[in-house]
Structures are given as C-alpha cells and as structure tokens.
Design a protein around this motif. Structure first.
Motif, mmCIF file in Angstrom:
data_model
loop_
_atom_site.group_PDB
_atom_site.id
_atom_site.type_symbol
_atom_site.label_atom_id
_atom_site.label_comp_id
_atom_site.label_asym_id
_atom_site.label_seq_id
_atom_site.Cartn_x
_atom_site.Cartn_y
_atom_site.Cartn_z
ATOM 1 N N PRO A 130 -15.475 48.483 -24.469
ATOM 2 C CA PRO A 130 -15.759 49.827 -25.156
ATOM 3 C C PRO A 130 -17.456 49.942 -24.888
ATOM 4 C CG PRO A 130 -15.516 48.568 -26.998
ATOM 5 C CD PRO A 130 -15.387 47.502 -25.887
ATOM 6 N N ARG A 131 -18.276 49.227 -24.785
ATOM 7 C CA ARG A 131 -19.937 49.384 -24.884
ATOM 8 C C ARG A 131 -20.578 48.240 -24.416
ATOM 9 N NH1 ARG A 131 -18.145 47.463 -29.994
ATOM 10 N NH2 ARG A 131 -19.456 45.717 -30.790
ATOM 11 N N PRO A 132 -21.838 48.253 -24.264
ATOM 12 C CA PRO A 132 -22.614 47.214 -23.705
ATOM 13 C C PRO A 132 -22.675 46.048 -24.616
ATOM 14 C CG PRO A 132 -23.842 49.424 -23.590
ATOM 15 C CD PRO A 132 -22.684 49.523 -24.326
ATOM 16 N N MET A 133 -22.925 44.887 -24.127
ATOM 17 C CA MET A 133 -22.984 43.859 -25.094
ATOM 18 C C MET A 133 -24.317 44.130 -26.200
ATOM 19 S SD MET A 133 -22.240 40.371 -22.926
ATOM 20 C CE MET A 133 -22.329 40.626 -21.141
ATOM 21 N N ASP A 134 -23.968 43.602 -27.232
ATOM 22 C CA ASP A 134 -24.841 43.802 -28.466
ATOM 23 C C ASP A 134 -26.030 43.111 -28.467
ATOM 24 O OD1 ASP A 134 -22.823 45.971 -29.615
ATOM 25 O OD2 ASP A 134 -22.064 43.978 -30.652
ATOM 26 N N ILE A 135 -27.084 43.876 -28.776
ATOM 27 C CA ILE A 135 -28.614 43.272 -29.113
ATOM 28 C C ILE A 135 -28.704 42.662 -30.153
ATOM 29 C CG2 ILE A 135 -31.083 43.616 -28.654
ATOM 30 C CD1 ILE A 135 -29.616 44.587 -26.182
ATOM 31 N N PRO A 136 -29.143 41.065 -30.352
ATOM 32 C CA PRO A 136 -29.221 40.636 -31.779
ATOM 33 C C PRO A 136 -30.804 40.774 -32.320
ATOM 34 C CG PRO A 136 -29.676 39.329 -29.940
ATOM 35 C CD PRO A 136 -29.317 40.294 -29.235
ATOM 36 N N PRO A 137 -30.925 40.960 -33.385
ATOM 37 C CA PRO A 137 -32.138 41.226 -34.050
ATOM 38 C C PRO A 137 -33.112 39.911 -33.416
ATOM 39 C CG PRO A 137 -30.773 40.396 -35.860
ATOM 40 C CD PRO A 137 -29.849 40.658 -34.476
ATOM 41 N N PHE A 138 -34.225 40.486 -33.187
ATOM 42 C CA PHE A 138 -35.247 39.347 -32.521
ATOM 43 C C PHE A 138 -36.698 39.823 -32.743
ATOM 44 C CE2 PHE A 138 -34.730 42.367 -29.307
ATOM 45 C CZ PHE A 138 -36.100 42.300 -28.467
ATOM 46 N N TYR A 165 -37.361 40.466 -20.158
ATOM 47 C CA TYR A 165 -36.081 39.694 -20.632
ATOM 48 C C TYR A 165 -35.310 40.482 -21.093
ATOM 49 C CZ TYR A 165 -39.304 35.827 -19.895
ATOM 50 O OH TYR A 165 -40.194 34.986 -19.731
ATOM 51 N N LEU A 166 -33.921 40.266 -20.776
ATOM 52 C CA LEU A 166 -32.568 40.638 -21.547
ATOM 53 C C LEU A 166 -32.075 39.942 -22.504
ATOM 54 C CD1 LEU A 166 -30.515 43.106 -21.372
ATOM 55 C CD2 LEU A 166 -29.400 41.364 -19.725
ATOM 56 N N VAL A 167 -31.971 40.116 -23.680
ATOM 57 C CA VAL A 167 -31.610 39.421 -24.750
ATOM 58 C C VAL A 167 -30.374 40.301 -25.273
ATOM 59 C CG1 VAL A 167 -31.938 38.321 -26.762
ATOM 60 C CG2 VAL A 167 -33.841 38.461 -25.409
ATOM 61 N N MET A 168 -29.260 39.168 -25.358
ATOM 62 C CA MET A 168 -27.929 40.111 -25.876
ATOM 63 C C MET A 168 -26.835 38.991 -26.465
ATOM 64 S SD MET A 168 -26.414 41.503 -22.406
ATOM 65 C CE MET A 168 -25.916 40.158 -21.002
ATOM 66 N N ILE A 169 -26.097 39.379 -27.236
ATOM 67 C CA ILE A 169 -24.911 38.541 -27.806
ATOM 68 C C ILE A 169 -23.947 38.517 -26.750
ATOM 69 C CG2 ILE A 169 -23.313 38.355 -29.620
ATOM 70 C CD1 ILE A 169 -25.131 39.937 -31.585
ATOM 71 N N GLY A 170 -23.847 37.215 -26.384
ATOM 72 C CA GLY A 170 -22.926 36.907 -25.214
ATOM 73 C C GLY A 170 -21.502 36.983 -25.724
ATOM 74 N N VAL A 223 -37.997 34.968 -31.447
ATOM 75 C CA VAL A 223 -37.466 34.458 -32.602
ATOM 76 C C VAL A 223 -36.123 34.945 -33.007
ATOM 77 C CG1 VAL A 223 -37.676 33.981 -35.290
ATOM 78 C CG2 VAL A 223 -39.683 33.992 -33.264
ATOM 79 N N LEU A 224 -35.067 34.620 -32.887
ATOM 80 C CA LEU A 224 -33.634 35.440 -33.285
ATOM 81 C C LEU A 224 -33.588 35.378 -34.759
ATOM 82 C CD1 LEU A 224 -31.859 33.640 -30.224
ATOM 83 C CD2 LEU A 224 -32.268 36.160 -30.482
ATOM 84 N N GLY A 225 -33.098 36.581 -35.087
ATOM 85 C CA GLY A 225 -32.591 36.838 -36.490
ATOM 86 C C GLY A 225 -33.562 37.335 -37.514
ATOM 87 N N GLU A 226 -34.669 37.683 -36.884
ATOM 88 C CA GLU A 226 -35.628 38.651 -37.607
ATOM 89 C C GLU A 226 -35.902 40.015 -36.736
ATOM 90 O OE1 GLU A 226 -39.022 36.227 -38.935
ATOM 91 O OE2 GLU A 226 -39.989 37.862 -39.398
ATOM 92 N N GLU A 227 -36.025 41.050 -37.186
ATOM 93 C CA GLU A 227 -36.392 42.411 -36.622
ATOM 94 C C GLU A 227 -37.615 42.728 -36.319
ATOM 95 O OE1 GLU A 227 -34.078 45.546 -38.657
ATOM 96 O OE2 GLU A 227 -32.263 44.537 -38.513
ATOM 97 N N GLU A 264 -40.400 45.277 -31.409
ATOM 98 C CA GLU A 264 -39.673 45.195 -30.145
ATOM 99 C C GLU A 264 -38.373 45.631 -30.191
ATOM 100 O OE1 GLU A 264 -41.236 42.605 -30.803
ATOM 101 O OE2 GLU A 264 -43.011 42.290 -29.808
ATOM 102 N N TYR A 265 -37.555 44.971 -31.147
ATOM 103 C CA TYR A 265 -36.143 45.193 -31.590
ATOM 104 C C TYR A 265 -35.941 46.592 -32.035
ATOM 105 C CZ TYR A 265 -31.775 44.835 -33.939
ATOM 106 O OH TYR A 265 -30.352 45.077 -34.495
ATOM 107 N N LYS A 266 -36.952 46.586 -32.937
ATOM 108 C CA LYS A 266 -36.636 48.201 -33.692
ATOM 109 C C LYS A 266 -36.843 49.300 -32.543
ATOM 110 C CE LYS A 266 -37.858 46.570 -38.413
ATOM 111 N NZ LYS A 266 -39.090 46.395 -39.184
ATOM 112 N N LYS A 267 -37.722 49.023 -31.626
ATOM 113 C CA LYS A 267 -38.046 50.316 -30.731
ATOM 114 C C LYS A 267 -36.591 50.161 -30.073
ATOM 115 C CE LYS A 267 -41.132 51.564 -27.298
ATOM 116 N NZ LYS A 267 -42.183 51.027 -26.491
ATOM 117 N N MET A 268 -36.119 49.147 -29.534
ATOM 118 C CA MET A 268 -35.032 48.914 -28.668
ATOM 119 C C MET A 268 -33.830 49.587 -29.433
ATOM 120 S SD MET A 268 -33.646 45.496 -26.686
ATOM 121 C CE MET A 268 -35.039 44.894 -25.861
ATOM 122 N N VAL A 269 -33.530 49.578 -30.550
ATOM 123 C CA VAL A 269 -32.231 50.099 -31.105
ATOM 124 C C VAL A 269 -32.630 51.157 -31.806
ATOM 125 C CG1 VAL A 269 -31.086 47.669 -31.400
ATOM 126 C CG2 VAL A 269 -32.699 48.705 -33.482
#
Ligand code: FES
Length: 171
Positions: free
Chosen positions: A140-148, A96-101, A156-160, A163-168
C-alpha cells in the motif's frame, strides 16, 4: 542513662531504616533501567565510505533488516522527481537510500534485483522501484524510512537527525 541508651538505639535503627530505603530505591532503579544490551541494541552505526555506487547493503537494526543503497540512478525510480529526491540522503558527494527492508503489505523481505533495478516481494508479487516506492501489486505504500542521523560518513540508525526530520516532514 536509660534515656540516652534509647536515643542511641533509636538513631541506630533509624540509620538502618534509611540505608535500607536507599538500597531499595537503588534496586528499583536498576530494575527499571533498560539492560545495557538493550540500550546498545537501540543504535546501529554503519560506515558508508567503503560502499560502491549501486551497492546494496543490508544491516540489522532492532531486529529489522535495513536496506542501504548507494546512489540509485534516478531514472530507475518511477516516482515524481520531488518524491524521489525526498527519499535520498546526501553524504559527502554521494546519495543513499535508507529504508526498512520489510514489505509494507504483510512484512516479507523484498529482494533487490539489480538488473531490473527493482525490489521484488515474492510473497504476493509486490514490486518497488529503486527508491523503494511501491509500483505494483498489493503493497500500500513505499518502504518505511527508519530514524537515522548522519555523523561524517557514518549512518547512525535509531536517532532522529536533521536529515531524517527533513525527509519525513518533521523539520
Ligand atoms: S508481503 Fe509483500 S506483497 Fe505481500
């Protein structure tokens, strides 16, 4: 006799003052604590299991649109493979791709064009590939990734989560 009466009154006033102080502290804590509605608004849980391949879902998290795209075909991402893989999260057998639209230029909401496999921002003509990486125009950059975080098949959106920590790059 007068002495013991004074002692008694002193104890009563002391008890009232103590109770008043505790009540004031409790009231201050209630004032500073976030409202239950605010705490509930901090997290959004989405069950990913009913999603079909290629489907885009838009959910709201903290007032922002969040795009969830199931398994975007990598050949439609014009990014280097490693960069592309970093933006995908594996849940079960699917990715899945998860990003702030929100467009990273001035914050418009890009629209998904499934035929072209691109996100198009009508405001100033910005474009993103199927992995949310900017490919054309002013963004200027890709769409941002929300903490999940991932819990089973739920996002679950809003918690790091790990998977999120590895991604960012926080892990
Ligand atoms: S806000 Fe999207 S291109 Fe300007």
């Amino acid at each position: 006799m007068a002495q013991s009466r004074r002692d008694f009154l002193g104890m009563v006033f002391g008890a009232f003052a103590g109770a008043g102080g505790l009540a004031a502290l409790y009231a201050m804590k209630r004032t500073w604590d976030p409202l239950p509605s605010v705490m509930a608004a901090g997290f959004t849980t989405v069950d990913l299991s009913p999603m079909k391949e290629g489907e885009l879902r838009t959910v709201t998290w903290r007032g922002k649109p969040i795009f969830i795209l199931k398994k975007p075909p990598e050949e439609n991402c014009n990014t280097i493979p490693d960069e592309t893989k970093k933006r995908l999260v594996k849940v079960g057998d699917s990715e899945y791709l998860v990003m702030i639209g929100l467009c990273t230029h001035l914050g418009c909401i890009p629209s998904w064009e499934p035929d072209k496999k691109t996100f198009h921002c009508a405001c100033h003509g910005g474009e993103y590939d199927a992995c949310g990486v900017n490919t054309f125009g002013p963004p200027p950059r890709p769409m941002d990734i929300p903490p999940f975080k991932i819990e089973g098949t739920k996002l679950v959106l809003g918690e790091e989560g790990p998977e999120y920590k590895k991604m960012v790059g926080k892990a």
